[in-house]
Design a protein around this motif. Structure first.
Motif, PDB file in Angstrom:
ATOM      1  N   ARG A  49      11.175  -0.386  11.553  1.00 21.36           N
ATOM      2  CA  ARG A  49      10.489  -0.750  10.310  1.00 21.36           C
ATOM      3  C   ARG A  49      11.488  -1.430   9.370  1.00 21.36           C
ATOM      4  O   ARG A  49      12.529  -0.853   9.043  1.00 21.36           O
ATOM      5  CB  ARG A  49       9.892   0.487   9.642  1.00 21.36           C
ATOM      6  CG  ARG A  49       9.260   0.150   8.303  1.00 21.36           C
ATOM      7  CD  ARG A  49       8.372   1.257   7.813  1.00 21.36           C
ATOM      8  NE  ARG A  49       7.895   0.976   6.468  1.00 21.36           N
ATOM      9  CZ  ARG A  49       7.046   1.739   5.806  1.00 21.36           C
ATOM     10  NH1 ARG A  49       6.565   2.823   6.383  1.00 21.36           N
ATOM     11  NH2 ARG A  49       6.671   1.424   4.597  1.00 21.36           N
TER      12      ARG A  49
ATOM     13  N   HIS B  90       8.376  -3.804  12.599  1.00 21.98           N
ATOM     14  CA  HIS B  90       7.264  -3.306  11.792  1.00 21.98           C
ATOM     15  C   HIS B  90       7.515  -3.570  10.316  1.00 21.98           C
ATOM     16  O   HIS B  90       8.637  -3.425   9.837  1.00 21.98           O
ATOM     17  CB  HIS B  90       7.139  -1.793  12.018  1.00 21.98           C
ATOM     18  CG  HIS B  90       6.007  -1.170  11.262  1.00 21.98           C
ATOM     19  ND1 HIS B  90       6.066  -0.938   9.907  1.00 21.98           N
ATOM     20  CD2 HIS B  90       4.796  -0.753  11.669  1.00 21.98           C
ATOM     21  CE1 HIS B  90       4.919  -0.394   9.519  1.00 21.98           C
ATOM     22  NE2 HIS B  90       4.133  -0.271  10.564  1.00 21.98           N
TER      23      HIS B  90
ATOM     24  N   SER C  86       0.123  -0.780  -0.587  1.00 19.41           N
ATOM     25  CA  SER C  86      -1.254  -0.341  -0.430  1.00 19.41           C
ATOM     26  C   SER C  86      -2.135  -0.857  -1.562  1.00 19.41           C
ATOM     27  O   SER C  86      -1.628  -1.120  -2.654  1.00 19.41           O
ATOM     28  CB  SER C  86      -1.253   1.188  -0.429  1.00 19.41           C
ATOM     29  OG  SER C  86      -2.103   1.702   0.542  1.00 19.41           O
ATOM     30  N   GLN C  87      -3.427  -0.969  -1.294  1.00 17.62           N
ATOM     31  CA  GLN C  87      -4.415  -1.474  -2.272  1.00 17.62           C
ATOM     32  C   GLN C  87      -4.008  -2.866  -2.762  1.00 17.62           C
ATOM     33  O   GLN C  87      -3.911  -3.154  -3.947  1.00 17.62           O
ATOM     34  CB  GLN C  87      -4.609  -0.461  -3.415  1.00 17.62           C
ATOM     35  CG  GLN C  87      -5.697  -0.785  -4.447  1.00 17.62           C
ATOM     36  CD  GLN C  87      -7.087  -0.925  -3.836  1.00 17.62           C
ATOM     37  OE1 GLN C  87      -7.308  -0.709  -2.660  1.00 17.62           O
ATOM     38  NE2 GLN C  87      -8.086  -1.330  -4.619  1.00 17.62           N
TER      39      GLN C  87
ATOM     40  N   GLY D 171      -0.499  -1.667   7.004  1.00 13.80           N
ATOM     41  CA  GLY D 171      -1.841  -1.594   6.411  1.00 13.80           C
ATOM     42  C   GLY D 171      -1.781  -2.107   4.995  1.00 13.80           C
ATOM     43  O   GLY D 171      -0.963  -2.963   4.675  1.00 13.80           O
ATOM     44  N   GLY D 172      -2.622  -1.569   4.135  1.00 15.40           N
ATOM     45  CA  GLY D 172      -2.494  -1.886   2.718  1.00 15.40           C
ATOM     46  C   GLY D 172      -3.577  -2.756   2.123  1.00 15.40           C
ATOM     47  O   GLY D 172      -3.517  -3.093   0.945  1.00 15.40           O
TER      48      GLY D 172
ATOM     49  N   PRO E 155      -4.753  -0.450   9.104  1.00 16.95           N
ATOM     50  CA  PRO E 155      -5.583  -0.183   7.931  1.00 16.95           C
ATOM     51  C   PRO E 155      -6.011   1.282   7.870  1.00 16.95           C
ATOM     52  O   PRO E 155      -6.395   1.864   8.886  1.00 16.95           O
ATOM     53  CB  PRO E 155      -6.810  -1.079   8.172  1.00 16.95           C
ATOM     54  CG  PRO E 155      -6.897  -1.170   9.667  1.00 16.95           C
ATOM     55  CD  PRO E 155      -5.477  -1.151  10.172  1.00 16.95           C
TER      56      PRO E 155
ATOM     57  N   ARG F  52      -7.151   2.912   4.265  1.00 18.24           N
ATOM     58  CA  ARG F  52      -8.108   2.848   3.161  1.00 18.24           C
ATOM     59  C   ARG F  52      -9.268   1.882   3.454  1.00 18.24           C
ATOM     60  O   ARG F  52     -10.426   2.197   3.175  1.00 18.24           O
ATOM     61  CB  ARG F  52      -7.368   2.364   1.911  1.00 18.24           C
ATOM     62  CG  ARG F  52      -8.188   2.372   0.646  1.00 18.24           C
ATOM     63  CD  ARG F  52      -7.479   1.598  -0.460  1.00 18.24           C
ATOM     64  NE  ARG F  52      -6.060   1.799  -0.492  1.00 18.24           N
ATOM     65  CZ  ARG F  52      -5.420   2.662  -1.283  1.00 18.24           C
ATOM     66  NH1 ARG F  52      -6.099   3.394  -2.125  1.00 18.24           N
ATOM     67  NH2 ARG F  52      -4.107   2.782  -1.232  1.00 18.24           N
TER      68      ARG F  52
ATOM     69  N   ARG G 191      -5.863  10.786  -7.379  1.00 18.25           N
ATOM     70  CA  ARG G 191      -5.470   9.381  -7.490  1.00 18.25           C
ATOM     71  C   ARG G 191      -5.518   8.856  -8.927  1.00 18.25           C
ATOM     72  O   ARG G 191      -4.707   8.019  -9.317  1.00 18.25           O
ATOM     73  CB  ARG G 191      -6.333   8.509  -6.572  1.00 18.25           C
ATOM     74  CG  ARG G 191      -6.185   8.875  -5.087  1.00 18.25           C
ATOM     75  CD  ARG G 191      -6.741   7.812  -4.160  1.00 18.25           C
ATOM     76  NE  ARG G 191      -5.977   6.588  -4.229  1.00 18.25           N
ATOM     77  CZ  ARG G 191      -6.300   5.528  -4.920  1.00 18.25           C
ATOM     78  NH1 ARG G 191      -7.454   5.512  -5.605  1.00 18.25           N
ATOM     79  NH2 ARG G 191      -5.529   4.470  -4.959  1.00 18.25           N
TER      80      ARG G 191
ATOM     81  N   TYR H  69      -7.470   8.980   0.880  1.00 17.87           N
ATOM     82  CA  TYR H  69      -6.467   9.607   0.012  1.00 17.87           C
ATOM     83  C   TYR H  69      -7.068  10.530  -1.048  1.00 17.87           C
ATOM     84  O   TYR H  69      -6.499  10.699  -2.116  1.00 17.87           O
ATOM     85  CB  TYR H  69      -5.570   8.538  -0.638  1.00 17.87           C
ATOM     86  CG  TYR H  69      -4.917   7.633   0.387  1.00 17.87           C
ATOM     87  CD1 TYR H  69      -3.931   8.127   1.232  1.00 17.87           C
ATOM     88  CD2 TYR H  69      -5.309   6.300   0.537  1.00 17.87           C
ATOM     89  CE1 TYR H  69      -3.340   7.316   2.200  1.00 17.87           C
ATOM     90  CE2 TYR H  69      -4.725   5.486   1.495  1.00 17.87           C
ATOM     91  CZ  TYR H  69      -3.746   6.004   2.323  1.00 17.87           C
ATOM     92  OH  TYR H  69      -3.170   5.202   3.281  1.00 17.87           O
TER      93      TYR H  69
HETATM   94  N1  LLP Z   1       0.949   1.964   7.593  1.00 17.40           N
HETATM   95  C1  LLP Z   1       1.975   2.557   6.949  1.00 17.40           C
HETATM   96  C2  LLP Z   1       3.295   2.539   7.538  1.00 17.40           C
HETATM   97  C3  LLP Z   1       1.734   3.206   5.719  1.00 17.40           C
HETATM   98  O1  LLP Z   1       2.734   3.796   5.086  1.00 17.40           O
HETATM   99  C4  LLP Z   1       0.426   3.219   5.181  1.00 17.40           C
HETATM  100  C5  LLP Z   1       0.153   3.878   3.915  1.00 17.40           C
HETATM  101  C6  LLP Z   1      -0.592   2.584   5.897  1.00 17.40           C
HETATM  102  C7  LLP Z   1      -0.303   1.961   7.088  1.00 17.40           C
HETATM  103  C8  LLP Z   1      -2.014   2.575   5.429  1.00 17.40           C
HETATM  104  O2  LLP Z   1      -2.187   1.961   4.204  1.00 17.40           O
HETATM  105  P1  LLP Z   1      -3.676   1.676   3.663  1.00 17.40           P
HETATM  106  O3  LLP Z   1      -4.292   0.637   4.571  1.00 17.40           O
HETATM  107  O4  LLP Z   1      -4.425   2.949   3.733  1.00 17.40           O
HETATM  108  O5  LLP Z   1      -3.466   1.201   2.302  1.00 17.40           O
HETATM  109  N2  LLP Z   1      -1.822   7.709  -1.507  1.00 17.40           N
HETATM  110  C9  LLP Z   1      -1.840   6.318  -1.895  1.00 17.40           C
HETATM  111  C10 LLP Z   1      -1.611   5.403  -0.723  1.00 17.40           C
HETATM  112  C11 LLP Z   1      -0.343   5.703   0.026  1.00 17.40           C
HETATM  113  C12 LLP Z   1      -0.233   4.858   1.244  1.00 17.40           C
HETATM  114  C13 LLP Z   1       0.875   5.313   2.101  1.00 17.40           C
HETATM  115  N3  LLP Z   1       1.030   4.544   3.279  1.00 17.40           N
HETATM  116  C14 LLP Z   1      -3.175   6.019  -2.575  1.00 17.40           C
HETATM  117  O6  LLP Z   1      -3.969   6.922  -2.710  1.00 17.40           O
HETATM  118  O7  LLP Z   1      -3.427   4.901  -2.983  1.00 17.40           O
END
Ligand code: LLP
Length: 463
Positions: free
Chosen positions: A185, A235, A240-241, A277-278, A321, A323, A360, A421
């Motif tokens: 990463r 990686h 996120s978001q 993701g994010g 992904p 969220r 959140r 989350y």
């Molecule tokens: N991959 C990795 C390496 C990550 O650290 C994360 C999220 C994801 C994928 C997924 O991200 P997503 O697609 O869900 O945004 N608790 C916070 C978000 C923390 C995200 C941590 N890592 C919130 O409630 O907004």
């Protein structure tokens, strides 16, 4: 993060304070399909339903607060990601957003892979039948036990996050007689436009290995030299978001540049890149997220273009992904308790949950909407703050929203887009009992994570 202040409104019009809100919606009974799960609708008697069951019945059977997840919507979103990325890419659902055994089975059936970041998530995934080789194991401080378990169960990849970990994973793999597939990463140095606590690709933070200062290239050198590791790729997860694809494009460009440098230095073309993701979702009507097929197209194009110009074979892309799949598929149902109008400010509406089921808002200043769901109302809009029952003034679920002025104790209100989350970050603060997650589909509701009980609390308290 303040949006425009409300210009003039039907209630308290001359005294509305500055806040995170725009004008009250013209129809408080309307449900914006952007923020609600796909099967959510208002039935002819005015009660909101999901998966064909109305929320009054759901509240009677399962109690409040409770999370209701629209299974058909979850499956449809998972499938949309899978289809958009196609057979020459992999979609790893990020289990940290929300993980349960039912969810693992849905993902498996829909052809997705899974990203886990703890021994607990790994155990949940394996116990629900996710094949180990479709699991990626993440984390910035994996324990020896977690690494040993992951390697011996045969996880598809471990994402290495530090120099110490490169050595530790190689050593454990060798001692188990294995060669572990790994990615490294890297932090690509992108400032993602999101809350500081959920941005992860700038250099001054705990994740990954820096690209700009040559540390990532050094990590690759070390990983390639170790027999216990099979380095399959690089990686990057930028945060996120996020709504703006520009950050992903910069990340992809920098990761491909590293692949070219690795080819030049070592004569190997790493076969994979993971762009993390994010991707953002709509929490309010103001948000405009991209569709999976748009994201897939943009990422494929940028990676292909960069690889062509670097004369590299295009690597297999993967994304993670969380969220964007589960977030929009669930809402939290609360019962209204005390209602406290503060003259000249807003009305505080207390619900039977709070920061223990949705941290959140307190943690990231996150924005949510809320609707009265147990009936319709033609009363005028009232500016409310939905708060929980915890002993903190920061115990806010929805900072600013409009609900009908005839709201009364016993009404049911729901906060959409709480699939990601919320349950996964729920706590027992004030010895609150964490709410159940109920899956609803085709007129049937079933508990997939049960409500905590006081016995559960006492079971851990062994003093
Ligand atoms: N991959 C990795 C390496 C990550 O650290 C994360 C999220 C994801 C994928 C997924 O991200 P997503 O697609 O869900 O945004 N608790 C916070 C978000 C923390 C995200 C941590 N890592 C919130 O409630 O907004």
């Amino acid at each position: 993060m303040s949006r425009s202040a409300h210009p003039a409104g039907p209630r308290h019009a001359d005294v509305l304070p500055e806040g995170h809100y725009t004008a009250p919606p013209t129809d408080l009974n309307a449900l914006d399909s952007k923020v609600w799960a796909q099967t959510v609708t208002r039935t002819t008697d005015g009660v909101v339903s999901v998966g064909g069951i109305d929320v009054k019945k759901l509240a009677e059977e399962f109690g409040t607060p409770a999370y209701f997840i629209d299974e058909a919507d979850f499956r449809a979103r998972a499938r949309a990601w899978r289809t958009a990325f196609g057979d020459d890419a992999d979609v790893f659902y990020a289990g940290k957003a929300f993980l349960s055994r039912a969810v693992v089975r849905w993902l498996h059936e829909e052809g997705l892979n899974l990203d886990v970041c703890s021994g607990g998530e790994l155990t949940t995934a394996l116990s629900a039948g996710m094949p180990a080789d479709r699991i990626a194991f993440h984390g910035n401080n994996k324990s020896t036990e977690e690494i040993t378990e992951a390697i011996s169960r045969g996880v598809g990849r471990i994402v290495l996050d530090s120099f110490q970990e490169i050595v530790r994973v190689a050593h454990i793999a060798e001692s188990l007689g294995r060669r572990q597939r790994v990615q490294i990463r890297v932090t690509v140095g992108v400032e993602a436009h999101t809350h500081e606590f959920i941005a992860t690709a700038h250099e001054d933070q705990k994740f990954g290995i820096g690209l700009a200062d040559g540390q990532a290239a050094e990590a690759v050198r070390r990983a390639l030299a170790l027999d216990g590791l099979e380095l399959i790729g690089i990686h990057s997860h930028i945060g996120s978001q996020i709504f703006d694809m520009a950050g992903f494009e910069v990340a992809a460009r920098r990761v491909v540049k590293l692949l070219a440098e690795i080819r030049d230095e070592h004569g190997v073309e790493l076969p994979e890149i993971d762009l993390g993701g994010g991707l953002g979702i709509a929490y309010t009507s103001e948000d405009d997220p991209s569709e999976p097929h748009e994201i897939a197209k943009a990422l494929h194009e940028i990676v292909t273009r960069e690889c062509e110009s670097a004369k590299l074979r295009t690597p297999r892309i993967s994304v993670e992904p969380g969220r964007a799949i589960v977030g929009p598929t669930a809402f939290t149902l609360y019962e209204v308790g005390t209602i406290k109008p503060l003259d000249g400010l807003r009305t505080y509406v207390s619900v039977d949950g709070g920061m223990s089921d949705n941290i959140r808002t307190a943690l990231y200043d996150a924005e949510y909407t809320v609707s009265l769901v147990s009936r319709v109302s033609d009363a005028e809009p009232m500016l409310v703050r939905v708060v929980g029952k915890h002993c903190e003034s920061g115990d806010i679920v929805v900072r600013d929203a409009f609900l009908p002025a005839d709201l009364a104790p016993g009404d049911l209100i729901a906060v959409p887009a709480t699939g990601a989350y919320c349950r996964s970050m729920a706590s027992n603060y004030n010895h609150a009992l964490r709410p159940p997650v109920v899956a609803v589909r085709d007129g049937e509701a079933r508990v997939i994570v049960r409500r905590e009980t006081e016995e559960d609390l006492l079971r851990l308290d062994v003093g």
